[in-house]
Design a protein around this motif. Sequence first.
Motif, PDB file in Angstrom:
ATOM      1  N   CYS A 144      -9.778  -0.131   7.563  1.00  0.00           N
ATOM      2  CA  CYS A 144     -11.512  -1.379   7.104  1.00  0.00           C
ATOM      3  C   CYS A 144     -12.554  -0.379   7.223  1.00  0.00           C
ATOM      4  O   CYS A 144     -13.278   0.498   8.243  1.00  0.00           O
ATOM      5  N   ALA A 145     -13.066  -0.764   6.149  1.00  0.00           N
ATOM      6  CA  ALA A 145     -11.795  -0.284   4.521  1.00  0.00           C
ATOM      7  C   ALA A 145     -10.778   0.524   4.132  1.00  0.00           C
ATOM      8  O   ALA A 145     -11.314   1.635   4.228  1.00  0.00           O
ATOM      9  N   ALA A 146     -10.444   0.039   3.549  1.00  0.00           N
ATOM     10  CA  ALA A 146      -9.051   1.121   3.394  1.00  0.00           C
ATOM     11  C   ALA A 146      -9.737   1.853   1.876  1.00  0.00           C
ATOM     12  O   ALA A 146     -10.222   1.401   0.974  1.00  0.00           O
ATOM     13  N   ARG A 147      -9.198   3.591   2.328  1.00  0.00           N
ATOM     14  CA  ARG A 147      -9.946   4.322   1.341  1.00  0.00           C
ATOM     15  C   ARG A 147      -9.265   3.955   0.275  1.00  0.00           C
ATOM     16  O   ARG A 147      -8.288   4.423   0.164  1.00  0.00           O
ATOM     17  N   PRO A 148      -9.565   4.407  -1.227  1.00  0.00           N
ATOM     18  CA  PRO A 148      -9.480   4.008  -2.236  1.00  0.00           C
ATOM     19  C   PRO A 148      -8.047   5.376  -2.429  1.00  0.00           C
ATOM     20  O   PRO A 148      -7.375   4.878  -3.377  1.00  0.00           O
ATOM     21  N   GLU A 149      -8.149   6.770  -1.975  1.00  0.00           N
ATOM     22  CA  GLU A 149      -7.069   7.682  -1.543  1.00  0.00           C
ATOM     23  C   GLU A 149      -5.644   6.437  -0.774  1.00  0.00           C
ATOM     24  O   GLU A 149      -4.461   6.856  -1.714  1.00  0.00           O
ATOM     25  N   ALA A 150      -5.799   6.125   0.133  1.00  0.00           N
ATOM     26  CA  ALA A 150      -4.867   4.827   0.601  1.00  0.00           C
ATOM     27  C   ALA A 150      -4.209   3.751  -0.095  1.00  0.00           C
ATOM     28  O   ALA A 150      -2.918   3.912  -0.383  1.00  0.00           O
ATOM     29  N   VAL A 151      -5.005   3.419  -1.273  1.00  0.00           N
ATOM     30  CA  VAL A 151      -4.960   2.181  -2.245  1.00  0.00           C
ATOM     31  C   VAL A 151      -3.964   2.494  -2.519  1.00  0.00           C
ATOM     32  O   VAL A 151      -3.056   2.537  -3.763  1.00  0.00           O
ATOM     33  N   ILE A 152      -4.102   3.860  -3.246  1.00  0.00           N
ATOM     34  CA  ILE A 152      -3.901   4.727  -4.351  1.00  0.00           C
ATOM     35  C   ILE A 152      -1.987   4.922  -4.305  1.00  0.00           C
ATOM     36  O   ILE A 152      -0.883   4.738  -4.395  1.00  0.00           O
ATOM     37  N   ASP A 153      -2.477   5.509  -2.802  1.00  0.00           N
ATOM     38  CA  ASP A 153      -1.112   5.691  -2.078  1.00  0.00           C
ATOM     39  C   ASP A 153       0.054   4.877  -1.314  1.00  0.00           C
ATOM     40  O   ASP A 153       1.030   5.035  -1.973  1.00  0.00           O
ATOM     41  N   GLY A 154      -0.478   3.668  -1.175  1.00  0.00           N
ATOM     42  CA  GLY A 154      -0.202   2.233  -1.257  1.00  0.00           C
ATOM     43  C   GLY A 154       0.618   1.596  -2.189  1.00  0.00           C
ATOM     44  O   GLY A 154       2.305   1.066  -2.439  1.00  0.00           O
ATOM     45  N   VAL A 155      -0.611   2.237  -3.654  1.00  0.00           N
ATOM     46  CA  VAL A 155       0.858   1.343  -5.107  1.00  0.00           C
ATOM     47  C   VAL A 155       2.070   2.004  -5.230  1.00  0.00           C
ATOM     48  O   VAL A 155       2.790   1.934  -5.352  1.00  0.00           O
ATOM     49  N   MET A 156       1.692   4.068  -5.857  1.00  0.00           N
ATOM     50  CA  MET A 156       2.596   5.034  -5.465  1.00  0.00           C
ATOM     51  C   MET A 156       4.083   4.331  -4.491  1.00  0.00           C
ATOM     52  O   MET A 156       5.399   4.057  -5.081  1.00  0.00           O
ATOM     53  N   ARG A 157       3.534   4.146  -3.802  1.00  0.00           N
ATOM     54  CA  ARG A 157       5.305   3.541  -2.384  1.00  0.00           C
ATOM     55  C   ARG A 157       5.446   2.602  -3.231  1.00  0.00           C
ATOM     56  O   ARG A 157       6.689   2.047  -2.967  1.00  0.00           O
ATOM     57  N   ALA A 158       4.971   1.503  -3.399  1.00  0.00           N
ATOM     58  CA  ALA A 158       5.423   0.341  -3.755  1.00  0.00           C
ATOM     59  C   ALA A 158       5.868   0.557  -5.936  1.00  0.00           C
ATOM     60  O   ALA A 158       6.922  -0.372  -5.343  1.00  0.00           O
ATOM     61  N   LEU A 159       5.399   1.407  -6.199  1.00  0.00           N
ATOM     62  CA  LEU A 159       6.162   2.165  -7.249  1.00  0.00           C
ATOM     63  C   LEU A 159       7.702   2.299  -7.302  1.00  0.00           C
ATOM     64  O   LEU A 159       9.137   1.829  -7.394  1.00  0.00           O
ATOM     65  N   ALA A 160       8.017   2.641  -6.308  1.00  0.00           N
ATOM     66  CA  ALA A 160       9.144   3.482  -5.648  1.00  0.00           C
ATOM     67  C   ALA A 160       9.630   2.673  -5.250  1.00  0.00           C
ATOM     68  O   ALA A 160      11.347   2.380  -5.442  1.00  0.00           O
TER      69      ALA A 160
END
Lengths: 359, 152
Positions: free
Chosen positions: B115-131
């Motif tokens: 809160c708020a999610a940091r950009p690094e965390a958002v990018i990590d989330g997207v990478m996991r979503a990609l898998a």
Amino acid sequence: MGNRTIIPFGPQHPVLPEPIHLDLVLDDETVVEAIPSIGYIHRGLEKLVEKKDYLQYTYVAERICGICSFMHGMGYCMSVESIMGVEIPERAAFLRTMWAELSRLQSHFLWMGLLADAFGFESLFMHAWRVRERILDIFEQTTGGRVIFSVCDIGGVRKDANAQALDKILSVMDTLEAETKELTQVFLNDSSVKHRTCGLGMLSGQDAIALGAVGPMARASGVDLDMRKLGYAAYGKLSFEPVVETAGDCYARTAVRIREIFQSIDLIRQCVRLMPEGDVIVKVKGNPDGEYFTRLEQPRGEVIYYSKANGTKFLDRVRVRTPTFANIPALLETLKGCTLADVPVLILTIDPCISCTER
Amino acid sequence: MNFIKKSPWILHYDGSSCNGCDIEVLACLTPLYDVERFGVINTGNPKHADILLITGSVNEQNIPVVKQLYEQMAEPRVVVAVGICAATGGIFSECYNVVGGADKVLPVDVYVPGCAARPEAVIDGVMRALAILEEKQKTARCKKGTQEGAGV
């Protein structure tokens, strides 16, 4: 009369990261009327004051909006402090002013980027956000957060900035000033940008007052309205003049915000130089009893905080009047008569913050 | 990380967040983090998108919007809930107009805390979503294969 068409704009629209819905009534390409409908991000934060006590509510107030989060926390704290008769330490007042001006800086850069995106200048958007990251770095260094800091508290601020951090801020301000000059030249002098902003969305000074416009929207129409002149926090000890333009079009509003960026840089320098030594927080005892109105200037204009307390730790009522809400009537007026392609630029010209508006 | 196999396109919808996570999602696209160099594009069209990034909690008024956006996305699709509000409602969970996290209406695949999610965390989330997206694609192909096989 030609064919009347209604085009829905939003709630999910590429130009705006936030959901607002407008029904645009068009006569061919020209907008005749715009009917807004809001409520997509209403949470009911004002009622939450019944469930969170007055100390906890500071953190809720910060989350009314993530862009000017510090100023929301500050407005709420100022109103409760006034009810309780708490005098905050001078260093805390200066730190609050400094963080408030840094918030204004990052908010204006954010807006510049979004405006550039709205008129299709992608690389300008990227440059504005690149420069903005420098300010976020300062925030991270001094408060620990990038967008939400939770640093303002009733009685002062929760963190102090040491001399080293303040020196760093001064040096960043120098780089920032140079970069901003380069960047804003494009907004003010580039012919393709001026083609999109000059003469668009005219708002006369009289209309601005009649429709209750605030902040840069009013100041671009020649209305000298800046709440910082009330002298809250440490503004009374700093020297500055409200930025006023008279043209009242999109270009004037851009110019007001750009001149405010330089003004904020100057104010931050003054803050750092005048920063007194001492404590940053005083202990608050007891519960508030009474009511108070606070007015302060956010990047988007005047925000009003009204708090009513009853002597228990839960407040009776907190009311927030946010600047975007005050600017929506003016926006609807300026939308009339524009072409459909100009709608995104016009919406961004008020620097909308829907999250504040709906709470 | 030098390359990613697929360049996912992202659809971002602001549920009822405070803007904090939204500007961090946007910050991912800008020069400091610059995910566009991997071909990740923030699109406004749900039919072009592979990943739905949802910030903020859901409420009665935006439930139909969120559902509609999700249904318009082509399969396989992944939902990433960004920020604590999208996960549980966070600090707003007691508000009268907040139904709860995004998982009340959508099948959320990845939760990004903060809160708020940091950009690094958002990018990590997207990478996991990609898998997860790749996994979903594989299963979809297998299913299709068996169906065709059964048809013969």
